[in-house]
Design a protein around this motif. Sequence first.
Motif, PDB file in Angstrom:
ATOM      1  N   LEU A 182       0.824  -1.208   0.000  1.00 31.69           N
ATOM      2  CA  LEU A 182       0.000   0.000   0.000  1.00 31.69           C
ATOM      3  C   LEU A 182       0.857   1.256   0.000  1.00 31.69           C
ATOM      4  N   LEU A 183       1.985   1.227   0.694  1.00 34.19           N
ATOM      5  CA  LEU A 183       2.909   2.364   0.657  1.00 34.19           C
ATOM      6  C   LEU A 183       3.303   2.667  -0.778  1.00 34.19           C
ATOM      7  N   ARG A 184       3.674   1.626  -1.519  1.00 32.74           N
ATOM      8  CA  ARG A 184       4.135   1.834  -2.895  1.00 32.74           C
ATOM      9  C   ARG A 184       2.995   2.223  -3.829  1.00 32.74           C
ATOM     10  N   SER A 185       1.858   1.562  -3.702  1.00 31.59           N
ATOM     11  CA  SER A 185       0.747   1.862  -4.618  1.00 31.59           C
ATOM     12  C   SER A 185       0.153   3.241  -4.355  1.00 31.59           C
ATOM     13  N   SER A 186       0.289   3.748  -3.124  1.00 34.49           N
ATOM     14  CA  SER A 186      -0.236   5.075  -2.798  1.00 34.49           C
ATOM     15  C   SER A 186       0.715   6.184  -3.228  1.00 34.49           C
ATOM     16  N   GLY A 187       1.958   5.854  -3.484  1.00 35.68           N
ATOM     17  CA  GLY A 187       2.935   6.852  -3.894  1.00 35.68           C
ATOM     18  C   GLY A 187       3.317   7.821  -2.793  1.00 35.68           C
ATOM     19  N   VAL A 188       3.251   7.355  -1.534  1.00 39.11           N
ATOM     20  CA  VAL A 188       3.582   8.225  -0.406  1.00 39.11           C
ATOM     21  C   VAL A 188       4.890   7.767   0.225  1.00 39.11           C
ATOM     22  N   GLN A 189       5.421   8.640   1.077  1.00 42.69           N
ATOM     23  CA  GLN A 189       6.671   8.299   1.770  1.00 42.69           C
ATOM     24  C   GLN A 189       6.430   7.818   3.207  1.00 42.69           C
ATOM     25  N   LEU A 190       5.230   8.087   3.726  1.00 40.93           N
ATOM     26  CA  LEU A 190       4.893   7.628   5.078  1.00 40.93           C
ATOM     27  C   LEU A 190       3.430   7.201   5.086  1.00 40.93           C
ATOM     28  N   LEU A 191       3.210   5.963   5.463  1.00 42.03           N
ATOM     29  CA  LEU A 191       1.861   5.395   5.535  1.00 42.03           C
ATOM     30  C   LEU A 191       1.554   5.036   6.984  1.00 42.03           C
ATOM     31  N   SER A 192       0.364   5.415   7.435  1.00 41.93           N
ATOM     32  CA  SER A 192      -0.059   5.122   8.801  1.00 41.93           C
ATOM     33  C   SER A 192      -1.323   4.280   8.768  1.00 41.93           C
ATOM     34  N   PRO A 193      -1.194   2.935   8.821  1.00 40.25           N
ATOM     35  CA  PRO A 193      -2.381   2.091   8.890  1.00 40.25           C
ATOM     36  C   PRO A 193      -2.821   1.929  10.363  1.00 40.25           C
ATOM     37  N   TYR A 194      -3.981   2.459  10.688  1.00 44.33           N
ATOM     38  CA  TYR A 194      -4.464   2.376  12.068  1.00 44.33           C
ATOM     39  C   TYR A 194      -4.933   0.965  12.377  1.00 44.33           C
ATOM     40  N   PRO A 195      -4.420   0.350  13.436  1.00 45.99           N
ATOM     41  CA  PRO A 195      -4.907  -0.981  13.819  1.00 45.99           C
ATOM     42  C   PRO A 195      -6.269  -0.889  14.513  1.00 45.99           C
ATOM     43  N   ARG A 196      -6.895  -2.029  14.678  1.00 46.09           N
ATOM     44  CA  ARG A 196      -8.126  -2.083  15.465  1.00 46.09           C
ATOM     45  C   ARG A 196      -7.754  -1.966  16.936  1.00 46.09           C
ATOM     46  N   ILE A 197      -8.398  -1.043  17.633  1.00 48.14           N
ATOM     47  CA  ILE A 197      -8.082  -0.798  19.035  1.00 48.14           C
ATOM     48  C   ILE A 197      -8.927  -1.707  19.914  1.00 48.14           C
ATOM     49  N   VAL A 198      -8.278  -2.438  20.800  1.00 42.09           N
ATOM     50  CA  VAL A 198      -8.974  -3.321  21.737  1.00 42.09           C
ATOM     51  C   VAL A 198      -8.561  -2.947  23.160  1.00 42.09           C
ATOM     52  N   GLY A 199      -9.257  -3.511  24.146  1.00 37.49           N
ATOM     53  CA  GLY A 199      -8.907  -3.263  25.534  1.00 37.49           C
ATOM     54  C   GLY A 199      -9.763  -2.189  26.158  1.00 37.49           C
ATOM     55  N   ALA A 200      -9.226  -1.532  27.183  1.00 35.53           N
ATOM     56  CA  ALA A 200      -9.979  -0.543  27.949  1.00 35.53           C
ATOM     57  C   ALA A 200     -10.239   0.711  27.129  1.00 35.53           C
ATOM     58  N   GLY A 201     -11.287   1.427  27.518  1.00 40.16           N
ATOM     59  CA  GLY A 201     -11.548   2.725  26.911  1.00 40.16           C
ATOM     60  C   GLY A 201     -12.504   2.706  25.745  1.00 40.16           C
ATOM     61  N   ARG A 202     -13.532   1.853  25.800  1.00 36.44           N
ATOM     62  CA  ARG A 202     -14.477   1.766  24.685  1.00 36.44           C
ATOM     63  C   ARG A 202     -15.174   3.095  24.401  1.00 36.44           C
ATOM     64  N   LEU A 203     -15.300   3.952  25.408  1.00 34.09           N
ATOM     65  CA  LEU A 203     -15.969   5.230  25.204  1.00 34.09           C
ATOM     66  C   LEU A 203     -15.029   6.297  24.662  1.00 34.09           C
ATOM     67  N   VAL A 204     -13.727   6.140  24.897  1.00 31.74           N
ATOM     68  CA  VAL A 204     -12.777   7.189  24.528  1.00 31.74           C
ATOM     69  C   VAL A 204     -11.909   6.797  23.338  1.00 31.74           C
ATOM     70  N   GLN A 205     -11.380   5.591  23.328  1.00 32.53           N
ATOM     71  CA  GLN A 205     -10.433   5.190  22.298  1.00 32.53           C
ATOM     72  C   GLN A 205     -10.964   5.347  20.869  1.00 32.53           C
ATOM     73  N   PRO A 206     -12.222   5.007  20.578  1.00 28.47           N
ATOM     74  CA  PRO A 206     -12.706   5.156  19.200  1.00 28.47           C
ATOM     75  C   PRO A 206     -12.725   6.591  18.693  1.00 28.47           C
ATOM     76  N   LEU A 207     -12.597   7.560  19.605  1.00 23.72           N
ATOM     77  CA  LEU A 207     -12.559   8.953  19.157  1.00 23.72           C
ATOM     78  C   LEU A 207     -11.315   9.243  18.322  1.00 23.72           C
ATOM     79  N   LEU A 208     -10.268   8.403  18.456  1.00 17.75           N
ATOM     80  CA  LEU A 208      -9.077   8.610  17.633  1.00 17.75           C
ATOM     81  C   LEU A 208      -9.416   8.523  16.152  1.00 17.75           C
ATOM     82  N   GLN A 209      -9.986   7.394  15.736  1.00 22.44           N
ATOM     83  CA  GLN A 209     -10.335   7.230  14.327  1.00 22.44           C
ATOM     84  C   GLN A 209     -11.502   8.129  13.928  1.00 22.44           C
ATOM     85  N   TRP A 210     -12.472   8.252  14.819  1.00 26.73           N
ATOM     86  CA  TRP A 210     -13.629   9.097  14.528  1.00 26.73           C
ATOM     87  C   TRP A 210     -13.208  10.537  14.244  1.00 26.73           C
TER      88      TRP A 210
END
Length: 364
Positions: free
Chosen positions: A142-170
């Motif tokens: 995906l880094l190469r096909s996107s033609g970018v120099q830095l790719l940030s694939p966000y992982p699925r967040i698990v564990g504590a903080g169901r009310l707060v952690q999803p605000l990162l991606q949101w």
Amino acid sequence: MIWAALLPLIALTGHTIVNARLLRRPRAGATTTERVAVLLPLRDEAERVTPCLEALLGQAGVPHLEILVLDDGSTDGTAEVVRAVAGDKVRLLTGAPLPAGWLGKPHACAQLASAAGDADVLVFVDADVVLAPDAVAGGVELLRSSGVQLLSPYPRIVGAGRLVQPLLQWSWLTFLPLRAMERSPRASLAAAGGQWLVADPAGYERAGGHAAVRADVLEDIGLARAVKRSGGRIALADGSALAECLMYSSWHELRDGYGKSLWASFGSPAGAAAVVAVLGLLYVAPPVAGVALLAGGAVGPAGWALAAYLIGVVGRVVSARATGGRAWPDALAQPVSIVLFGALVARSFALRRRGRLTWRGRPV
């Protein structure tokens, strides 16, 4: 007040839907012939590094893969765990003493990148991330096909903080125009998550590497901005199908983790207060007003207020489904999430003002 929230909420939720459709994703089953260096910085991670290491050792589709692990002054036997799990299948480095003016993670990542030699791709991974067997190859492709120099694939967040952690991606799905961010040279229009980063070495070095963000609490966003300032391009991606991250296992850990860094997400306390106030107006005020109006017999205005609340809920649902999160019933608690976020922001600024910010035994 209701219309002041309703119209922006319609626009923001529509933007979330568009971003969710445009979101890049690494492909399962990918392969690469490039020389890839996976870089894993560790400090006191003995209790949770084993799943990460086992996942890295199980990577497929990358015949030229080297795993470099740096023990950054751990006192809990982290290095011994690495040796027991991986043996000579990884290159274990001992971190140098922390120089003045550096924070721990940028220094560890800079040492790892320097040791990676002539690798074609650098993959930075945190100890709380567990990758699927084809995740590294998928990220490189995906880094190469996107033609970018830095790719940030966000992982699925698990564990504590169901009310707060999803605000990162949101937050970035709702407020950040993804394709415009990729095209724009503006360094201020940047986002990244340091749990899993895929970098082109030439672009990384041109940006100054982690030395350019040596004192940044949010070194991931700082690195993304440095890449842009050097003329490079960045991209966000949804990596939830190929990676999961146990950032925090308890509310206490989450509170302290957010405490060390939330203050750095805003230009000033006034800026933070303005952001939290706007979020409160959009996502907290409508349900509160709706209940109050309904109790007062104003059924019509109450209906509009509750409609505004539900539009905000829809945005949270779209974000969760696009990034591997839990949509129901968590999305219904979006107002509570915003209130908790505001409290964490206030606490972070208070700790910084008192000079009490630390992480892993080091001052921030």
